[in-house]
Design a protein around this motif. Structure first.
Motif, mmCIF file in Angstrom:
data_model
loop_
_atom_site.group_PDB
_atom_site.id
_atom_site.type_symbol
_atom_site.label_atom_id
_atom_site.label_comp_id
_atom_site.label_asym_id
_atom_site.label_seq_id
_atom_site.Cartn_x
_atom_site.Cartn_y
_atom_site.Cartn_z
ATOM 1 N N GLU A 141 0.831 -1.195 0.000
ATOM 2 C CA GLU A 141 0.000 0.000 0.000
ATOM 3 C C GLU A 141 0.874 1.256 0.000
ATOM 4 O O GLU A 141 2.100 1.188 0.162
ATOM 5 C CB GLU A 141 -0.936 -0.003 1.208
ATOM 6 N N THR A 142 0.221 2.406 -0.176
ATOM 7 C CA THR A 142 0.919 3.685 -0.170
ATOM 8 C C THR A 142 0.542 4.459 1.086
ATOM 9 O O THR A 142 -0.642 4.620 1.405
ATOM 10 C CB THR A 142 0.558 4.515 -1.409
ATOM 11 N N ALA A 165 5.600 -0.871 2.422
ATOM 12 C CA ALA A 165 4.725 0.124 1.814
ATOM 13 C C ALA A 165 5.539 1.091 0.964
ATOM 14 O O ALA A 165 6.748 1.260 1.160
ATOM 15 C CB ALA A 165 3.956 0.893 2.880
ATOM 16 N N THR A 166 4.881 1.753 0.017
ATOM 17 C CA THR A 166 5.467 2.891 -0.685
ATOM 18 C C THR A 166 5.153 4.134 0.144
ATOM 19 O O THR A 166 3.991 4.369 0.490
ATOM 20 C CB THR A 166 4.863 3.046 -2.085
ATOM 21 N N ALA A 168 5.112 8.230 0.729
ATOM 22 C CA ALA A 168 5.133 9.592 0.207
ATOM 23 C C ALA A 168 5.179 10.556 1.380
ATOM 24 O O ALA A 168 4.618 10.274 2.444
ATOM 25 C CB ALA A 168 3.893 9.859 -0.649
ATOM 26 N N VAL A 200 -0.448 12.078 -5.407
ATOM 27 C CA VAL A 200 -0.419 10.782 -4.746
ATOM 28 C C VAL A 200 -1.842 10.277 -4.541
ATOM 29 O O VAL A 200 -2.784 11.058 -4.355
ATOM 30 C CB VAL A 200 0.323 10.877 -3.385
ATOM 31 N N ALA A 202 -3.236 7.720 -1.865
ATOM 32 C CA ALA A 202 -2.725 7.054 -0.664
ATOM 33 C C ALA A 202 -3.768 6.145 -0.033
ATOM 34 O O ALA A 202 -4.941 6.503 0.087
ATOM 35 C CB ALA A 202 -2.268 8.100 0.356
#
Length: 318
Positions: A141-142, A165-166, A168, A200, A202
């Motif tokens: 997930e982000t 996770a990614t 940001a 983004v 998210a």
């Protein structure tokens, strides 16, 4: 003992180093000889008269500390005099000694010195309880972290990265974004020049701003996204478009840590010890410390944090 007191609310100069009564270990408590504490924005609010400690908590600022156990009260198990610990506090970290419920103690992690350990309890408890226990961030997930270069932000970046996770982040300068990148952030957003909602999508957002970011946070959520609000630096009242929230099947939660019941804090601390401490001891996650100052320079430390000129935590040593 001596503690940093607040005779009357005001600016950083309101902090006064003064002699005060020693704490006593009550039922289920230990007394810790404090080696270091950390500056959190809650301390600034308390100094200004806007955030009183919960009933029964020490009246001095300081939401975390590290040190050695000096006394053990009745009903305490698993800890002994002389143990090196760090602790989540409801207050009292800006003092030479503090009484702590034993459920809020953590051992100093292997590979971390005692002073640096003071940077860990509040940020690890805040991030783990919100990003993982409330928002249930999953691998792949982000995660969007507002204020990625703050103490909480630097821990959120590392823990998000550690679980796959990614990550940001938003921050206000190239230097702060570079620090976040070095910790594992992949999407770097300068909030002074860019709109994060356009950059983004998210699954989880960790927000310190509150009202100012509410509408754009909802825009930035992915379908089934979860927004967790933990700060109100951008105000307390905002307009929420429920239509957008329904369309995204999204959720919003708002939490605070300091006033929670002891049992809830103990459960959070136990989860941190189980899940986060192994990552720290393996070298995958670390405390990020901007600088360390003596406790007598607490006013200078408050000015630094108020000016947001730091990356990570500002510590005070005894």
């Amino acid at each position: 003992m001596y503690a940093m007191t607040i005779p009357r609310p005001g600016g950083p100069e309101a902090l006064v180093w003064a002699e005060v009564p020693d704490p006593v270990a009550g039922d289920g408590e230990v007394v810790v000889d404090v080696a270091a504490t950390a500056v959190n924005r809650a301390d600034l609010l308390q100094r200004q008269g806007f955030y009183d400690p919960p009933p029964g908590a020490p009246i001095y600022p300081g939401l975390e500390c590290s040190g050695r156990i000096a006394a053990v009260g009745p009903g305490v198990t698993g800890w002994a005099v002389g143990d090196e610990v760090c602790a989540l506090l409801a207050g009292g970290g800006y003092a030479q000694k503090v009484a702590v419920p034993f459920g809020q103690l953590l051992p100093v992690p292997k590979g971390v010195d005692m002073v640096s350990a003071a940077a860990l309890p509040e940020v690890t408890s805040t991030v783990w309880s919100n990003v993982f226990m409330v928002a249930h961030l999953r691998p792949g997930e982000t995660l969007l972290v507002h204020g990625g270069s703050s103490g909480i932000g630097t821990m959120a970046v590392q823990l998000g990265k550690a679980v796959g996770a990614t990550v940001a982040v938003t921050a206000g300068s190239a230097d702060k974004l570079a620090a976040c990148r070095d910790l594992g952030a992949e999407v770097l957003i300068n909030y002074r020049e860019q709109d994060f909602a356009e950059m983004v999508s998210a699954d989880v957002i960790l927000d310190i701003m509150g009202a100012k970011y509410l509408d754009r946070n909802v825009d930035a959520l992915a379908v089934n996204g979860r927004l967790v609000v933990i700060g109100l630096q951008g105000g307390v009242k905002g307009e929420l478009n429920l239509g957008k929230l329904l369309t995204k099947r999204a959720a919003i939660a708002a939490t605070s840590l300091r006033p929670r019941p002891l049992a809830e804090k103990a459960a959070i601390v136990a989860a941190v010890r189980e899940h986060v401490w192994p990552l720290i001891e393996a070298g995958n996650v670390r405390p990020v410390i901007d600088r360390t100052l003596p406790i007598q320079d607490a006013a200078e430390a408050h000015r630094l944090v108020e000016g947001s000129g730091h990356v990570g935590k500002v510590l005070l040593t005894f």
